[in-house]
Design a protein around this motif. Structure first.
Motif, PDB file in Angstrom:
ATOM      1  N   THR A 111      64.196   1.006 103.604  1.00 13.45           N
ATOM      2  CA  THR A 111      64.219   1.927 102.414  1.00 13.45           C
ATOM      3  C   THR A 111      62.825   2.616 102.349  1.00 13.45           C
ATOM      4  OG1 THR A 111      65.602   0.058 101.192  1.00 13.45           O
ATOM      5  CG2 THR A 111      64.565   2.124  99.942  1.00 13.45           C
ATOM      6  N   THR A 112      63.051   3.925 101.867  1.00  7.54           N
ATOM      7  CA  THR A 112      62.068   4.833 101.586  1.00  7.54           C
ATOM      8  C   THR A 112      61.837   4.965 100.129  1.00  7.54           C
ATOM      9  OG1 THR A 112      62.344   6.148 103.725  1.00  7.54           O
ATOM     10  CG2 THR A 112      61.006   7.109 101.930  1.00  7.54           C
ATOM     11  N   VAL A 113      60.612   4.437  99.689  1.00  5.91           N
ATOM     12  CA  VAL A 113      60.363   4.750  98.257  1.00  5.91           C
ATOM     13  C   VAL A 113      59.171   5.701  98.130  1.00  5.91           C
ATOM     14  CG1 VAL A 113      59.476   3.089  96.158  1.00  5.91           C
ATOM     15  CG2 VAL A 113      61.026   1.927  98.026  1.00  5.91           C
ATOM     16  N   ILE A 114      59.439   6.654  97.160  1.00  4.43           N
ATOM     17  CA  ILE A 114      58.656   7.756  96.978  1.00  4.43           C
ATOM     18  C   ILE A 114      58.412   7.675  95.374  1.00  4.43           C
ATOM     19  CG2 ILE A 114      58.299  10.134  97.160  1.00  4.43           C
ATOM     20  CD1 ILE A 114      60.310  10.096  99.402  1.00  4.43           C
ATOM     21  N   LEU A 115      57.245   7.785  94.877  1.00  5.41           N
ATOM     22  CA  LEU A 115      56.850   8.057  93.751  1.00  5.41           C
ATOM     23  C   LEU A 115      56.529   9.374  93.446  1.00  5.41           C
ATOM     24  CD1 LEU A 115      55.924   6.710  90.901  1.00  5.41           C
ATOM     25  CD2 LEU A 115      53.486   6.201  91.913  1.00  5.41           C
TER      26      LEU A 115
ATOM     27  N   PHE B  96      59.135  -1.426 104.614  1.00  3.79           N
ATOM     28  CA  PHE B  96      59.725  -0.276 103.867  1.00  3.79           C
ATOM     29  C   PHE B  96      58.715   0.851 103.610  1.00  3.79           C
ATOM     30  CE2 PHE B  96      57.804  -2.736 100.424  1.00  3.79           C
ATOM     31  CZ  PHE B  96      57.244  -1.914  99.896  1.00  3.79           C
ATOM     32  N   HIS B  97      59.057   1.944 103.622  1.00  2.00           N
ATOM     33  CA  HIS B  97      58.075   3.068 103.572  1.00  2.00           C
ATOM     34  C   HIS B  97      57.760   3.288 102.269  1.00  2.00           C
ATOM     35  CE1 HIS B  97      58.929   3.955 107.843  1.00  2.00           C
ATOM     36  NE2 HIS B  97      59.978   4.089 107.560  1.00  2.00           N
ATOM     37  N   LEU B  98      56.471   3.678 102.169  1.00  4.24           N
ATOM     38  CA  LEU B  98      56.087   4.034 100.566  1.00  4.24           C
ATOM     39  C   LEU B  98      55.338   5.185 100.756  1.00  4.24           C
ATOM     40  CD1 LEU B  98      55.922   3.136  97.958  1.00  4.24           C
ATOM     41  CD2 LEU B  98      53.653   1.831  98.586  1.00  4.24           C
ATOM     42  N   ALA B  99      55.534   6.345  99.666  1.00  2.28           N
ATOM     43  CA  ALA B  99      54.740   7.498  99.626  1.00  2.28           C
ATOM     44  C   ALA B  99      54.674   8.026  98.108  1.00  2.28           C
ATOM     45  CB  ALA B  99      55.455   8.646 100.617  1.00  2.28           C
ATOM     46  N   TYR B 100      53.829   9.017  98.057  1.00  4.12           N
ATOM     47  CA  TYR B 100      53.793   9.545  96.868  1.00  4.12           C
ATOM     48  C   TYR B 100      53.807  11.122  97.098  1.00  4.12           C
ATOM     49  CZ  TYR B 100      52.173  11.664  92.380  1.00  4.12           C
ATOM     50  OH  TYR B 100      52.009  12.083  91.085  1.00  4.12           O
ATOM     51  N   SER B 101      54.564  11.851  96.208  1.00  2.00           N
ATOM     52  CA  SER B 101      54.874  13.098  96.164  1.00  2.00           C
ATOM     53  C   SER B 101      54.777  13.701  94.770  1.00  2.00           C
ATOM     54  CB  SER B 101      56.202  13.363  96.976  1.00  2.00           C
ATOM     55  OG  SER B 101      56.420  14.869  96.870  1.00  2.00           O
ATOM     56  N   PRO B 102      54.001  14.560  94.266  1.00  2.00           N
ATOM     57  CA  PRO B 102      53.942  15.017  92.838  1.00  2.00           C
ATOM     58  C   PRO B 102      54.823  16.088  92.630  1.00  2.00           C
ATOM     59  CG  PRO B 102      52.140  16.189  94.390  1.00  2.00           C
ATOM     60  CD  PRO B 102      52.726  15.025  95.146  1.00  2.00           C
ATOM     61  N   ASP B 103      55.584  15.784  91.507  1.00  2.67           N
ATOM     62  CA  ASP B 103      56.779  16.638  90.974  1.00  2.67           C
ATOM     63  C   ASP B 103      56.022  18.007  90.621  1.00  2.67           C
ATOM     64  OD1 ASP B 103      56.650  17.304  87.847  1.00  2.67           O
ATOM     65  OD2 ASP B 103      55.945  15.164  88.218  1.00  2.67           O
TER      66      ASP B 103
ATOM     67  N   GLY C 204      51.839   9.544 102.422  1.00  2.00           N
ATOM     68  CA  GLY C 204      52.410   8.267 102.993  1.00  2.00           C
ATOM     69  C   GLY C 204      51.463   7.280 103.065  1.00  2.00           C
ATOM     70  N   LEU C 205      51.718   6.006 102.828  1.00  2.00           N
ATOM     71  CA  LEU C 205      51.038   4.755 102.962  1.00  2.00           C
ATOM     72  C   LEU C 205      50.422   4.812 104.663  1.00  2.00           C
ATOM     73  CD1 LEU C 205      49.676   2.229 101.579  1.00  2.00           C
ATOM     74  CD2 LEU C 205      51.594   0.994 102.393  1.00  2.00           C
ATOM     75  N   THR C 206      51.388   5.117 105.399  1.00  2.00           N
ATOM     76  CA  THR C 206      51.019   5.238 106.928  1.00  2.00           C
ATOM     77  C   THR C 206      51.671   6.499 107.276  1.00  2.00           C
ATOM     78  OG1 THR C 206      53.038   4.256 107.629  1.00  2.00           O
ATOM     79  CG2 THR C 206      51.358   2.764 107.160  1.00  2.00           C
ATOM     80  N   PRO C 207      51.285   6.766 108.442  1.00  2.00           N
ATOM     81  CA  PRO C 207      51.714   7.996 109.394  1.00  2.00           C
ATOM     82  C   PRO C 207      53.468   8.070 109.002  1.00  2.00           C
ATOM     83  CG  PRO C 207      49.900   7.460 110.431  1.00  2.00           C
ATOM     84  CD  PRO C 207      50.311   6.372 109.614  1.00  2.00           C
TER      85      PRO C 207
ATOM     86  N   ARG D  60      46.536  13.840 103.510  1.00  2.00           N
ATOM     87  CA  ARG D  60      45.994  13.006 104.306  1.00  2.00           C
ATOM     88  C   ARG D  60      46.500  11.121 104.066  1.00  2.00           C
ATOM     89  NH1 ARG D  60      41.331  13.192 107.369  1.00  2.00           N
ATOM     90  NH2 ARG D  60      40.878  15.279 106.663  1.00  2.00           N
ATOM     91  N   GLY D  61      46.747  11.216 102.724  1.00  3.72           N
ATOM     92  CA  GLY D  61      47.422   9.889 102.138  1.00  3.72           C
ATOM     93  C   GLY D  61      47.806   9.883 100.833  1.00  3.72           C
ATOM     94  N   PRO D  62      48.124   8.891 100.264  1.00  5.95           N
ATOM     95  CA  PRO D  62      48.781   8.843  98.886  1.00  5.95           C
ATOM     96  C   PRO D  62      47.686   9.342  97.853  1.00  5.95           C
ATOM     97  CG  PRO D  62      49.315   6.683  99.896  1.00  5.95           C
ATOM     98  CD  PRO D  62      48.505   7.355 100.979  1.00  5.95           C
ATOM     99  N   ARG D  63      46.361   8.845  97.897  1.00  4.23           N
ATOM    100  CA  ARG D  63      45.455   9.417  97.037  1.00  4.23           C
ATOM    101  C   ARG D  63      44.982  10.802  96.908  1.00  4.23           C
ATOM    102  NH1 ARG D  63      43.732   4.406  98.796  1.00  4.23           N
ATOM    103  NH2 ARG D  63      43.147   2.900  96.906  1.00  4.23           N
ATOM    104  N   GLU D  64      45.079  11.284  98.233  1.00  2.00           N
ATOM    105  CA  GLU D  64      45.015  13.020  98.300  1.00  2.00           C
ATOM    106  C   GLU D  64      46.274  13.578  97.781  1.00  2.00           C
ATOM    107  OE1 GLU D  64      42.090  11.341 100.973  1.00  2.00           O
ATOM    108  OE2 GLU D  64      44.333  10.983 100.691  1.00  2.00           O
TER     109      GLU D  64
END
Length: 420
Positions: free
Chosen positions: A114-118, A147-154, A174-177, A198-202
């Motif tokens: 599953t791909t989970v995106i915050l 599972f895939h984990l990433a952040y994408s601001p609304d 994303g947590l990983t590429p 570059r990653g979730p923090r960025e």
């Protein structure tokens, strides 16, 4: 009710992305623990925040979208977006209660691949330091492997019609590429451009910068409004002139305060205290102080105007126009009108209000009478204060009817009213 996509949180960010996904032919389910919200959506009734119209909700339903309060629907989705609200708590820190609850709800139903995106507004580091442990502990799966984990601001503009969802670039970290590419593959079906961080923090910090940029620039122009009034300069003409510069300047307008769901974020409240710099973003702190003073300033300007025209604020009939945070919406989230009303009441004013989108309104727990006939109310009031410029307001006509008009939005014709 199988779906390719599950969106957790049917608020001002969850609904627009659900609409975009449904329009793109993606089977979408909207999960929200509030059964009333779910029932309203499935009945085709729009939310109060104005993020979607009734026609848009009905169109989504006709294309297969459904809302549900049953968490089992989450186990059947290939992609899950978490759009839980994260409002400011009384201590000015983000309240992550709803985000944690969403993570707990999803964790026990999370399937491999599953791909989970915050998408919720959070502090830099939250995806990895709050969401990831909750999902891993509750599911027994490992982020980045199972599972895939990433952040994408609304990037939503509630009620705004100037930008299509597809035309707004989507930032992804994303947590990983592989996580980044999984999220990019999903958003690539919805938007014209995907921007890989570059990653979730960025990606999280990009949201922080975007939100704080708005508040800092509004604070600057609010401070200029006070300054220009004190020295007798027409700020609105100043802005008109300054915005002709084709580079290095973007025009913001002053107002009675800053409302809405996008709150200024101080990263001193980082999810990991060891990562906190130990000091606030001073510019953000100052901006918050300036913007929070505007409702008081508006009430003081109102009292001064009354006094200049031989009337006291005590006993004066004051009509407030527009009590929502944004024009042509019913959403009152963070709207400065309530504080303006509270302060005017404390000065002894007799309040009434008019807003085509708000049928009932209260200040300090007490109901405020609603004006049925706008022009009659403006003519009877000692002072009319425009707090929000809804399109339905004929400001030239109102200026002619009102005994005294204070325009906090600079929307009236030049010379027709007293401007902020």
């Amino acid at each position: 009710m199988p779906a390719d996509l599950a969106v957790i949180g049917m608020g001002q960010s969850g609904l627009p992305v659900s609409q975009a996904a449904t329009a793109a032919g993606i089977g979408t389910i909207g999960f929200d623990p509030d059964e009333h919200t779910v029932a309203e959506l499935n009945a085709g009734r729009p939310p109060a925040d104005g993020s979607l119209t009734a026609a848009e909700i009905r169109r989504m339903l006709s294309h297969g979208f459904r809302a549900s309060a049953d968490p089992t629907v989450l186990s059947r989705a290939r992609t899950v977006l978490i759009c839980a609200p994260t409002p400011l708590a009384p201590d000015r820190a983000l309240d992550l209660t709803a985000l944690r609850a969403a993570a707990h709800t999803l964790a026990s139903r999370l399937r491999p691949r599953t791909t989970v995106i915050l998408e919720s507004t959070v502090y830099p580091g939250s995806t990895e330091e709050i969401l990831r442990p909750l999902l891993e502990e509750g599911s027994g799966l490992r982020a980045g492997r199972d599972f895939h984990l990433a952040y994408s601001p609304d990037r939503v503009d509630p009620g705004g019609r100037g930008h299509r969802y597809a035309g707004i670039p989507k930032v992804i970290g994303g947590l990983t590429p592989a996580c980044t590419e999984a999220a990019a593959a999903f958003y690539g079906r919805l938007t014209d451009k995907v921007v890989r961080a570059r990653g979730p923090r960025e990606a999280e910090t990009a949201k922080l910068l975007e939100t704080n940029y708005r508040h800092v620039n509004i604070a600057l122009v609010n401070e200029m409004a006070v300054f220009c009034h004190d020295i007798g300069v027409d700020l609105w003409d100043v802005i008109r002139c300054a915005e002709t510069k084709p580079f290095g300047f973007h025009a913001f307008r002053p107002g009675p305060g800053v409302g809405g769901h996008g709150v200024p974020v101080d990263p001193n409240h980082l999810s990991s205290r060891g990562r906190s710099p130990g000091y606030p973003l001073r510019m953000t702190e100052v901006a918050r102080e300036i913007n929070s003073r505007m409702p008081r300033y508006v009430s003081q300007r109102a009292a001064a105007l009354l006094n200049e025209h031989g009337k006291s604020a005590r006993g004066a009939r004051v009509l407030l126009l527009g009590v929502t945070y944004k024009p042509d919406l019913a959403d009152q989230e963070g709207a400065p009108a309530r504080e303006v009303g509270t302060r005017l009441r404390e000065l002894g004013a007799q309040l009434s209000y008019h807003d085509p989108y708000v049928s009932r309104w209260r200040v300090s727990g007490q109901p405020v009478p609603r004006a049925d006939s706008l022009y009659e109310a403006a003519g009877a009031a000692d002072l009319t204060v425009l707090l929000q410029h809804h399109r339905t307001y004929d400001l030239q006509g109102l200026a002619a009817k009102a005994q005294l008009l204070l325009d906090t939005r600079g929307a009236t014709p030049t010379g027709a009213a007293h401007r902020l």
